[in-house]
Motif scaffolding. Structure first.
Motif, PDB file in Angstrom:
ATOM      1  N   ALA A  26      18.477  21.474 100.751  1.00  0.00           N
ATOM      2  CA  ALA A  26      17.338  21.620  99.921  1.00  0.00           C
ATOM      3  C   ALA A  26      16.419  22.328 100.928  1.00  0.00           C
ATOM      4  O   ALA A  26      16.551  22.184 102.594  1.00  0.00           O
ATOM      5  CB  ALA A  26      17.198  21.208  99.653  1.00  0.00           C
ATOM      6  N   ALA A  27      15.606  23.925 100.770  1.00  0.00           N
ATOM      7  CA  ALA A  27      14.190  23.839 101.634  1.00  0.00           C
ATOM      8  C   ALA A  27      13.576  22.876 101.579  1.00  0.00           C
ATOM      9  O   ALA A  27      13.016  22.324 101.002  1.00  0.00           O
ATOM     10  CB  ALA A  27      14.346  25.401 101.117  1.00  0.00           C
ATOM     11  N   LEU A  28      12.985  23.306 102.991  1.00  0.00           N
ATOM     12  CA  LEU A  28      11.245  21.550 102.982  1.00  0.00           C
ATOM     13  C   LEU A  28      10.350  23.164 103.164  1.00  0.00           C
ATOM     14  O   LEU A  28      10.783  24.136 103.121  1.00  0.00           O
ATOM     15  CB  LEU A  28      12.424  20.545 103.629  1.00  0.00           C
ATOM     16  CG  LEU A  28      13.028  19.763 103.973  1.00  0.00           C
ATOM     17  CD1 LEU A  28      13.875  18.623 105.171  1.00  0.00           C
ATOM     18  CD2 LEU A  28      14.152  19.166 103.035  1.00  0.00           C
ATOM     19  N   ALA A  29       9.486  21.048 103.058  1.00  0.00           N
ATOM     20  CA  ALA A  29       8.306  22.171 103.147  1.00  0.00           C
ATOM     21  C   ALA A  29       7.376  20.679 104.565  1.00  0.00           C
ATOM     22  O   ALA A  29       8.148  20.077 104.118  1.00  0.00           O
ATOM     23  CB  ALA A  29       7.034  22.629 102.128  1.00  0.00           C
ATOM     24  N   VAL A  30       6.080  21.625 104.732  1.00  0.00           N
ATOM     25  CA  VAL A  30       5.605  20.534 105.733  1.00  0.00           C
ATOM     26  C   VAL A  30       4.175  20.504 105.690  1.00  0.00           C
ATOM     27  O   VAL A  30       3.364  21.555 105.489  1.00  0.00           O
ATOM     28  CB  VAL A  30       5.814  20.898 107.105  1.00  0.00           C
ATOM     29  CG1 VAL A  30       4.413  20.524 107.805  1.00  0.00           C
ATOM     30  CG2 VAL A  30       7.317  20.876 107.646  1.00  0.00           C
ATOM     31  N   ARG A  31       3.457  19.689 105.004  1.00  0.00           N
ATOM     32  CA  ARG A  31       2.289  20.045 104.795  1.00  0.00           C
ATOM     33  C   ARG A  31       1.042  18.792 105.399  1.00  0.00           C
ATOM     34  O   ARG A  31       1.235  18.326 106.010  1.00  0.00           O
ATOM     35  CB  ARG A  31       1.740  18.392 103.282  1.00  0.00           C
ATOM     36  CG  ARG A  31       0.712  19.585 102.605  1.00  0.00           C
ATOM     37  CD  ARG A  31       0.401  18.828 101.148  1.00  0.00           C
ATOM     38  NE  ARG A  31       0.992  17.529 101.136  1.00  0.00           N
ATOM     39  CZ  ARG A  31       1.460  16.950  99.529  1.00  0.00           C
ATOM     40  NH1 ARG A  31       1.610  17.446  98.672  1.00  0.00           N
ATOM     41  NH2 ARG A  31       1.904  15.068  99.607  1.00  0.00           N
ATOM     42  N   SER A  32      -0.088  19.969 106.028  1.00  0.00           N
ATOM     43  CA  SER A  32      -0.833  18.869 106.884  1.00  0.00           C
ATOM     44  C   SER A  32      -1.545  18.038 106.232  1.00  0.00           C
ATOM     45  O   SER A  32      -1.538  18.266 105.112  1.00  0.00           O
ATOM     46  CB  SER A  32      -1.923  20.259 107.519  1.00  0.00           C
ATOM     47  OG  SER A  32      -1.535  20.472 106.923  1.00  0.00           O
TER      48      SER A  32
END
Length: 360
Positions: free
Chosen positions: A319-325
């Protein structure tokens, strides 16, 4: 070290103590990767252990087989708690008379206190040598000013380049990036640091980028209160699976042979279009669910923006992930699997039919 003035901080363009860079982070990174620069790590901690029982004693307490470590040879070992969680990581070098323990900044005092409590009647003495020596990192030759004791240069060579005897690698890639990680740390007497002024220097940002690209775990960044070594593929260099009993060994053996680590280390290739990097502890997202945390980030001179992160084992490796600051910005992230979801359960245990089963 309140009276110590780090000569690296006096170099032109130096930013930070130790310097994070000297004005050209990517250029410094290339020079460091080529073995043409050194890195000031003078904030690192250094312990020495002397006495005839030193190696067998450390062997009995920590995860690596250290009894019989030959003079001039290097090792890495972990101190685990009774539940198998990582408390300290030490880079180990012996000169035939003294065992040198190189530790991340701020961890030496705690490790020293633990070792001092565990001496009992053994013939060992543990000292903090951090004010006497500084650590210098390099991917090339150790500097000429490197300390020599008992005829042995005090240079620790990182064993991450290969799977050590008694170790195990969970990563399933055909060529591990650690094979090109020709990293070492030299101990230099602080009184001789000025002699290094003629050598090109790179900042700690350069070293961190190369470390991340090599998938190399570090206690100061990847370890939290619940980390077990399997999650970081640390059995590769810091654990001997068939040595004698030590604290936390039961968890190490149980997870490796019968279970799976609850989390796994991944490399994230980050969307660099915003021109920003996430920070350590920023959330890793799968869809809208938090599945992990960033441990370290860098701008690599070839790979671009990258990060190491620890995610839940259950997170889909495709899966594609994301990073949230912390400020709420979201960056797309493609994951590269380091520790696969099926890591562990290596014991060949035959399945026993359930009572009442009619299966043949």
């Amino acid at each position: 070290m309140s009276d110590f003035v780090d000569p690296f901080t006096l170099r032109e363009g130096a930013v930070g103590t130790p310097p994070r860079h000297y004005g050209n982070p990517l250029g410094e990174q290339r020079e460091l990767a080529a073995g043409r620069a050194i890195v000031d790590l003078s904030d690192r901690d250094i312990l020495s252990v002397t006495g005839p029982d030193r190696l067998s004693w450390l062997d009995s307490l920590t995860s690596q087989r250290l009894a019989g470590l030959a003079p001039g040879h290097s090792a890495e070992t972990l101190l685990l708690d009774p539940s198998g969680r990582v408390e300290y990581a030490a880079r180990v070098l012996d000169d035939g008379e003294t065992t040198w323990l190189l530790l991340d900044a701020g961890t030496g005092a705690g490790f020293l206190a633990f070792l001092s409590r565990m001496r009992f009647t053994l013939r060992v003495e543990v000292l903090d040598r951090s004010q006497e020596f500084a650590t210098i990192g390099t991917l090339g030759e150790a500097p000429a000013a490197t300390a020599v004791r008992n005829g042995i240069p005090l240079v620790w060579h990182d064993p991450w380049r290969e799977i050590v005897a008694g170790g195990f690698q969970y990563s399933a890639v055909p060529v591990h990036p650690g094979e090109d990680w020709n990293y070492s740390e030299a101990l230099v007497e602080r009184s001789r640091l000025d002699e290094l002024g003629v050598l090109p220097a790179a900042g700690t940002l350069a070293l961190e980028a190369l470390r991340i690209a090599a998938w190399r775990p570090r206690a100061a960044t990847e370890v939290d209160a619940t980390t077990i070594p399997h999650e970081l593929d640390w059995l590769r260099s810091a654990v001997h699976l068939s040595k004698g009993c030590y604290r936390g060994q039961e968890t190490v053996a149980k997870v490796h042979n019968l279970g799976h680590p609850p989390r796994r280390l991944v490399l994230l290739h980050l969307d660099g279009s915003e021109g920003v990097l996430p920070a350590a502890d920023d959330e890793v997202l799968l869809a809208d669910a938090v599945v992990g945390r960033v441990t370290a980030t860098a701008l690599h001179h070839e790979l671009g923006p990258i990060a190491l992160a620890v995610v839940k084992r259950s997170a889909d490796p495709q899966a594609a992930l994301a990073v949230r600051s912390a400020e709420g910005a979201v960056l797309a992230a493609a994951q590269q699997v380091i520790v696969p979801p099926d890591a562990g359960a290596e014991a060949n245990v035959p399945r026993i039919p359930r009572v009442g089963s009619t299966r043949r």
